[in-house]
Design a protein around this motif. Sequence first.
Motif, PDB file in Angstrom:
ATOM      1  N   ASP A   1     -40.295  17.757 -39.535  1.00  0.00           N
ATOM      2  CA  ASP A   1     -39.812  16.714 -40.448  1.00  0.00           C
ATOM      3  C   ASP A   1     -40.460  15.374 -40.113  1.00  0.00           C
ATOM      4  O   ASP A   1     -40.847  14.625 -41.020  1.00  0.00           O
ATOM      5  CB  ASP A   1     -38.290  16.603 -40.394  1.00  0.00           C
ATOM      6  N   GLU A   2     -40.593  15.069 -38.830  1.00  0.00           N
ATOM      7  CA  GLU A   2     -41.292  13.844 -38.426  1.00  0.00           C
ATOM      8  C   GLU A   2     -42.750  13.909 -38.840  1.00  0.00           C
ATOM      9  O   GLU A   2     -43.328  12.924 -39.276  1.00  0.00           O
ATOM     10  CB  GLU A   2     -41.210  13.654 -36.911  1.00  0.00           C
ATOM     11  N   TRP A   3     -43.342  15.093 -38.676  1.00  0.00           N
ATOM     12  CA  TRP A   3     -44.752  15.275 -39.009  1.00  0.00           C
ATOM     13  C   TRP A   3     -44.991  15.064 -40.498  1.00  0.00           C
ATOM     14  O   TRP A   3     -45.936  14.382 -40.879  1.00  0.00           O
ATOM     15  CB  TRP A   3     -45.218  16.669 -38.567  1.00  0.00           C
ATOM     16  N   ILE A   4     -44.132  15.620 -41.340  1.00  0.00           N
ATOM     17  CA  ILE A   4     -44.328  15.486 -42.787  1.00  0.00           C
ATOM     18  C   ILE A   4     -44.204  14.027 -43.210  1.00  0.00           C
ATOM     19  O   ILE A   4     -44.837  13.587 -44.169  1.00  0.00           O
ATOM     20  CB  ILE A   4     -43.381  16.416 -43.581  1.00  0.00           C
TER      21      ILE A   4
ATOM     22  N   GLN B   1     -49.356  30.896 -39.042  1.00  0.00           N
ATOM     23  CA  GLN B   1     -48.019  30.495 -39.459  1.00  0.00           C
ATOM     24  C   GLN B   1     -47.811  28.985 -39.398  1.00  0.00           C
ATOM     25  O   GLN B   1     -47.158  28.410 -40.248  1.00  0.00           O
ATOM     26  CB  GLN B   1     -46.965  31.172 -38.576  1.00  0.00           C
ATOM     27  N   LEU B   2     -48.329  28.363 -38.352  1.00  0.00           N
ATOM     28  CA  LEU B   2     -48.115  26.945 -38.142  1.00  0.00           C
ATOM     29  C   LEU B   2     -49.340  26.193 -38.628  1.00  0.00           C
ATOM     30  O   LEU B   2     -50.160  26.725 -39.349  1.00  0.00           O
ATOM     31  CB  LEU B   2     -47.815  26.675 -36.677  1.00  0.00           C
ATOM     32  N   LEU B   3     -49.504  24.967 -38.199  1.00  0.00           N
ATOM     33  CA  LEU B   3     -50.627  24.153 -38.664  1.00  0.00           C
ATOM     34  C   LEU B   3     -51.410  23.612 -37.475  1.00  0.00           C
ATOM     35  O   LEU B   3     -50.886  22.806 -36.713  1.00  0.00           O
ATOM     36  CB  LEU B   3     -50.112  23.014 -39.534  1.00  0.00           C
ATOM     37  N   PRO B   4     -52.654  24.039 -37.354  1.00  0.00           N
ATOM     38  CA  PRO B   4     -53.490  23.487 -36.282  1.00  0.00           C
ATOM     39  C   PRO B   4     -53.797  22.018 -36.519  1.00  0.00           C
ATOM     40  O   PRO B   4     -53.755  21.523 -37.588  1.00  0.00           O
ATOM     41  CB  PRO B   4     -54.768  24.306 -36.341  1.00  0.00           C
TER      42      PRO B   4
ATOM     43  N   LYS C   1     -44.467  20.454 -47.662  1.00  0.00           N
ATOM     44  CA  LYS C   1     -43.009  20.379 -47.521  1.00  0.00           C
ATOM     45  C   LYS C   1     -42.381  21.761 -47.612  1.00  0.00           C
ATOM     46  O   LYS C   1     -41.434  22.066 -46.873  1.00  0.00           O
ATOM     47  CB  LYS C   1     -42.414  19.444 -48.576  1.00  0.00           C
ATOM     48  N   LEU C   2     -42.889  22.616 -48.492  1.00  0.00           N
ATOM     49  CA  LEU C   2     -42.401  23.993 -48.567  1.00  0.00           C
ATOM     50  C   LEU C   2     -42.635  24.729 -47.252  1.00  0.00           C
ATOM     51  O   LEU C   2     -41.768  25.466 -46.771  1.00  0.00           O
ATOM     52  CB  LEU C   2     -43.082  24.756 -49.705  1.00  0.00           C
ATOM     53  N   ARG C   3     -43.805  24.528 -46.673  1.00  0.00           N
ATOM     54  CA  ARG C   3     -44.125  25.154 -45.390  1.00  0.00           C
ATOM     55  C   ARG C   3     -43.149  24.674 -44.314  1.00  0.00           C
ATOM     56  O   ARG C   3     -42.639  25.466 -43.526  1.00  0.00           O
ATOM     57  CB  ARG C   3     -45.567  24.831 -44.990  1.00  0.00           C
ATOM     58  N   VAL C   4     -42.882  23.390 -44.283  1.00  0.00           N
ATOM     59  CA  VAL C   4     -41.946  22.825 -43.298  1.00  0.00           C
ATOM     60  C   VAL C   4     -40.541  23.372 -43.522  1.00  0.00           C
ATOM     61  O   VAL C   4     -39.852  23.736 -42.559  1.00  0.00           O
ATOM     62  CB  VAL C   4     -41.983  21.281 -43.343  1.00  0.00           C
ATOM     63  N   GLU C   5     -40.104  23.457 -44.776  1.00  0.00           N
ATOM     64  CA  GLU C   5     -38.785  24.032 -45.063  1.00  0.00           C
ATOM     65  C   GLU C   5     -38.703  25.465 -44.560  1.00  0.00           C
ATOM     66  O   GLU C   5     -37.684  25.881 -44.006  1.00  0.00           O
ATOM     67  CB  GLU C   5     -38.497  23.988 -46.565  1.00  0.00           C
TER      68      GLU C   5
ATOM     69  N   MET D   1     -46.113  16.333 -31.987  1.00  0.00           N
ATOM     70  CA  MET D   1     -45.063  16.659 -32.963  1.00  0.00           C
ATOM     71  C   MET D   1     -45.156  18.114 -33.394  1.00  0.00           C
ATOM     72  O   MET D   1     -44.148  18.821 -33.455  1.00  0.00           O
ATOM     73  CB  MET D   1     -45.198  15.775 -34.212  1.00  0.00           C
ATOM     74  N   LEU D   2     -46.375  18.562 -33.701  1.00  0.00           N
ATOM     75  CA  LEU D   2     -46.564  19.944 -34.132  1.00  0.00           C
ATOM     76  C   LEU D   2     -46.216  20.915 -33.004  1.00  0.00           C
ATOM     77  O   LEU D   2     -45.535  21.916 -33.240  1.00  0.00           O
ATOM     78  CB  LEU D   2     -47.995  20.157 -34.620  1.00  0.00           C
ATOM     79  N   ASP D   3     -46.665  20.623 -31.796  1.00  0.00           N
ATOM     80  CA  ASP D   3     -46.375  21.505 -30.656  1.00  0.00           C
ATOM     81  C   ASP D   3     -44.885  21.611 -30.379  1.00  0.00           C
ATOM     82  O   ASP D   3     -44.392  22.658 -29.968  1.00  0.00           O
ATOM     83  CB  ASP D   3     -47.083  21.013 -29.391  1.00  0.00           C
TER      84      ASP D   3
END
Length: 159
Positions: free
Chosen positions: A25-28, A156-159, A63-67, A18-20
Amino acid sequence: MSVTRDDLIDFIYAEARMLDEGRYDEWIDLWLPDGHYWMPLDYKQEDPLHVTSLLYEDIFMLKLRVERLNGARTFSQKPKSRGHHVIQRPFVDEMDDEAGRYVTNTSMHYVETRLDEQQLLALTAIHELKLVDGRLRIANKRVDLLNCDAAFGNIQLLP
């Protein structure tokens, strides 16, 4: 519902995918409302609250990070960063079916790239998962970077 080791391992692989693929939104939606994403600053750090961390985000901050990552007006993400997880088969460290609590430990390499910059991180991710309404959810995720004490640019992203 009974949770098997394969269910837990498949969950970790699915989260990385999902992250890759940027399906944030699915991940959150995998997260419990009181969950935390923690990236310690020090090797073997025990306390996320009273000691400085690289990252310690609750669901509001996630959620802020995803937005921001999904936002069309996020000019610092033009073009968008991309990430890629190469994970070893996760270990299942705890299986408490009675409490619906499970803990996995996964070693991985994570690559993040944007334009001509690429960053490689070696890390271990510890997931605390809970079974809620027949569905596995992330209660907490701890990401220990192998070189946590190094100077980092922006992740920037999430490992």
